[in-house]
Design an enzyme around this catalytic site. Sequence first.
Site, PDB file in Angstrom:
ATOM      1  N   THR A 119     -26.532  11.421 -10.634  1.00  0.00           N
ATOM      2  CA  THR A 119     -25.716  11.937 -11.726  1.00  0.00           C
ATOM      3  C   THR A 119     -24.593  12.847 -11.234  1.00  0.00           C
ATOM      4  O   THR A 119     -24.745  13.502 -10.181  1.00  0.00           O
ATOM      5  CB  THR A 119     -26.622  12.716 -12.708  1.00  0.00           C
ATOM      6  OG1 THR A 119     -25.814  13.508 -13.569  1.00  0.00           O
ATOM      7  CG2 THR A 119     -27.586  13.660 -11.981  1.00  0.00           C
ATOM      8  N   ASP A 120     -23.536  12.946 -12.018  1.00  0.00           N
ATOM      9  CA  ASP A 120     -22.446  13.881 -11.695  1.00  0.00           C
ATOM     10  C   ASP A 120     -22.917  15.335 -11.779  1.00  0.00           C
ATOM     11  O   ASP A 120     -22.268  16.240 -11.247  1.00  0.00           O
ATOM     12  CB  ASP A 120     -21.236  13.654 -12.622  1.00  0.00           C
ATOM     13  CG  ASP A 120     -21.514  13.809 -14.112  1.00  0.00           C
ATOM     14  OD1 ASP A 120     -22.675  14.073 -14.496  1.00  0.00           O
ATOM     15  OD2 ASP A 120     -20.566  13.665 -14.906  1.00  0.00           O
ATOM     16  N   TYR A 143     -33.004  20.180 -14.234  1.00  0.00           N
ATOM     17  CA  TYR A 143     -32.781  18.723 -14.165  1.00  0.00           C
ATOM     18  C   TYR A 143     -31.866  18.387 -12.990  1.00  0.00           C
ATOM     19  O   TYR A 143     -32.212  17.595 -12.111  1.00  0.00           O
ATOM     20  CB  TYR A 143     -32.168  18.208 -15.480  1.00  0.00           C
ATOM     21  CG  TYR A 143     -31.534  16.837 -15.337  1.00  0.00           C
ATOM     22  CD1 TYR A 143     -32.302  15.707 -15.037  1.00  0.00           C
ATOM     23  CD2 TYR A 143     -30.145  16.660 -15.473  1.00  0.00           C
ATOM     24  CE1 TYR A 143     -31.718  14.448 -14.879  1.00  0.00           C
ATOM     25  CE2 TYR A 143     -29.553  15.414 -15.316  1.00  0.00           C
ATOM     26  CZ  TYR A 143     -30.344  14.310 -15.026  1.00  0.00           C
ATOM     27  OH  TYR A 143     -29.771  13.068 -14.856  1.00  0.00           O
TER      28      TYR A 143
HETATM   29  P1  NAD Z   1     -34.218   7.711 -19.770  1.00  0.00           P
HETATM   30  O1  NAD Z   1     -34.810   9.057 -19.976  1.00  0.00           O
HETATM   31  O2  NAD Z   1     -33.720   6.930 -20.931  1.00  0.00           O
HETATM   32  O3  NAD Z   1     -35.271   6.761 -19.022  1.00  0.00           O
HETATM   33  C1  NAD Z   1     -36.052   7.184 -17.947  1.00  0.00           C
HETATM   34  C2  NAD Z   1     -37.061   6.081 -17.653  1.00  0.00           C
HETATM   35  O4  NAD Z   1     -37.856   6.489 -16.536  1.00  0.00           O
HETATM   36  C3  NAD Z   1     -38.041   5.825 -18.818  1.00  0.00           C
HETATM   37  O5  NAD Z   1     -38.248   4.442 -18.966  1.00  0.00           O
HETATM   38  C4  NAD Z   1     -39.314   6.534 -18.377  1.00  0.00           C
HETATM   39  O6  NAD Z   1     -40.476   5.993 -18.944  1.00  0.00           O
HETATM   40  C5  NAD Z   1     -39.230   6.315 -16.867  1.00  0.00           C
HETATM   41  N1  NAD Z   1     -39.994   7.316 -16.127  1.00  0.00           N
HETATM   42  C6  NAD Z   1     -39.975   8.666 -16.291  1.00  0.00           C
HETATM   43  N2  NAD Z   1     -40.818   9.245 -15.420  1.00  0.00           N
HETATM   44  C7  NAD Z   1     -41.367   8.239 -14.681  1.00  0.00           C
HETATM   45  C8  NAD Z   1     -42.287   8.206 -13.608  1.00  0.00           C
HETATM   46  N3  NAD Z   1     -42.836   9.333 -13.133  1.00  0.00           N
HETATM   47  N4  NAD Z   1     -42.617   7.008 -13.089  1.00  0.00           N
HETATM   48  C9  NAD Z   1     -42.090   5.867 -13.574  1.00  0.00           C
HETATM   49  N5  NAD Z   1     -41.217   5.839 -14.593  1.00  0.00           N
HETATM   50  C10 NAD Z   1     -40.862   7.006 -15.135  1.00  0.00           C
HETATM   51  O7  NAD Z   1     -33.089   7.935 -18.680  1.00  0.00           O
HETATM   52  P2  NAD Z   1     -31.656   7.253 -18.490  1.00  0.00           P
HETATM   53  O8  NAD Z   1     -30.664   7.990 -19.290  1.00  0.00           O
HETATM   54  O9  NAD Z   1     -31.794   5.781 -18.618  1.00  0.00           O
HETATM   55  O10 NAD Z   1     -31.385   7.642 -16.957  1.00  0.00           O
HETATM   56  C11 NAD Z   1     -31.784   6.773 -15.901  1.00  0.00           C
HETATM   57  C12 NAD Z   1     -31.324   7.355 -14.582  1.00  0.00           C
HETATM   58  O11 NAD Z   1     -29.913   7.539 -14.585  1.00  0.00           O
HETATM   59  C13 NAD Z   1     -31.924   8.728 -14.276  1.00  0.00           C
HETATM   60  O12 NAD Z   1     -32.234   8.774 -12.898  1.00  0.00           O
HETATM   61  C14 NAD Z   1     -30.799   9.696 -14.610  1.00  0.00           C
HETATM   62  O13 NAD Z   1     -30.891  10.870 -13.839  1.00  0.00           O
HETATM   63  C15 NAD Z   1     -29.589   8.873 -14.241  1.00  0.00           C
HETATM   64  N6  NAD Z   1     -28.346   9.197 -14.976  1.00  0.00           N
HETATM   65  C16 NAD Z   1     -28.351   9.294 -16.347  1.00  0.00           C
HETATM   66  C17 NAD Z   1     -27.153   9.551 -17.009  1.00  0.00           C
HETATM   67  C18 NAD Z   1     -27.105   9.649 -18.529  1.00  0.00           C
HETATM   68  O14 NAD Z   1     -26.064  10.024 -19.071  1.00  0.00           O
HETATM   69  N7  NAD Z   1     -28.157   9.290 -19.258  1.00  0.00           N
HETATM   70  C19 NAD Z   1     -25.972   9.718 -16.287  1.00  0.00           C
HETATM   71  C20 NAD Z   1     -26.006   9.607 -14.894  1.00  0.00           C
HETATM   72  C21 NAD Z   1     -27.206   9.323 -14.254  1.00  0.00           C
END
Ligand code: NAD
Length: 331
Positions: A119-120, A143
Amino acid sequence: MKLLVCGGAGFIGSTFVRERVRVHGDELTVLDKLTYAGRRENLQEVESDIKFVHGAIEDPEAVAGAVGDAEAIVNFAAETHVDRSISGPEEFIMTNMQGTHVLLEAARERGLGYLQVSTDEVYGSIEEGSFTEESPLQPSSPYSATKTGADLLVSSYFHTYGLETVICRGSNNYGPHQYPEKLIPLMVLNALAGDHLPVYGDGKNVRNWLFVEDFARGIGHALLHGAPGEVYNCGGPDECDNLTVVRRIVELCGRDESLIEFVTDRPGHDRRYSLSSAKLGALGWRAQVRFDEGLARTVEWYRDNAWWWDPIRSGAYRDYYERHYGRALKA
Ligand code: NAD
Ligand code: TYD
């Protein structure tokens, strides 16, 4: 390609899974713990094309059981909500850091490729200009600190063990299937229901908005074309302050701005995020969806898919909401 996609039942992971199966015909196994944010419904369109394993990335046996003959691991699995990391950081440390370590070990033992979705927020806040991959890492929330720790561990596996790692750092994503604790889906569902719209602080915090399908394509691009050991930023084409985002949602939902309420600010709230994506751009990736178009598509999706969000809004999310905002959601 044959991939193990961890966290593939979440918002971005499931978008990536749909894209890889439909457009590229990849063979995927999804490993997901199915936390509150992970939902089988997110994968229902490709259910018969993938293998699903219910398990946690911090559990080495679950990872060993899921990895099969994958050529690479793509890790989306994380605790992702800043507000939840402020009220309870423990799970963030377990999943985001310990879980990443378990996956890196699995990749190292088997000589697999490894892509870490990041993430940024690892760069912290920036008043002017944009972060590049060379910018210092200055995370501010539990986070983002745990995401930074994971990134550093990933880099160490490249430098120490020669593991073929790539890190892809996205800016704020939005789009269909996003859990309604995050700004855009929360505001859309509250606006549709005629509920209040809680804006933190003065509403002038700026985010760099990236449509989720563009990020999914960017991650696939970094996986196929990125060089081992490198980091690639993947930022959205538009920046917007929160109050402007909420006003646009009010308009798209046909509501009145009187629903907007300014509430107590988030502790340590980052003022602005902005990413330069020139490095991934040089590999041929480009965001295709501008914010106005993506936001309209997102509102339409939530309007048309109450089957998806109704069980969330009528379940445990209500308790989370009441604890966090100090008021109940409308029934
Ligand atoms: P989300 O919260 O919608 O989904 C997270 C997923 O991970 C869920 O399916 C959850 O069940 C699973 N999970 C959580 N803990 C777990 C574990 N211990 N073992 C296995 N599975 C597990 O998140 P998202 O928004 O889809 O983000 C996905 C990735 O992208 C993350 O790594 C996040 O840091 C990164 N990210 C998100 C954003 C954003 O704006 N949402 C931006 C940049 C990067
Ligand atoms: P969020 O979606 O939690 O993403 P992040 O904090 O990871 O950027 O929040 C986006 C912005 O919206 C952030 O500046 C905090 C703000 N925000 C509100 O004003 N009200 C809310 O109820 C939420 C959840 C977020």
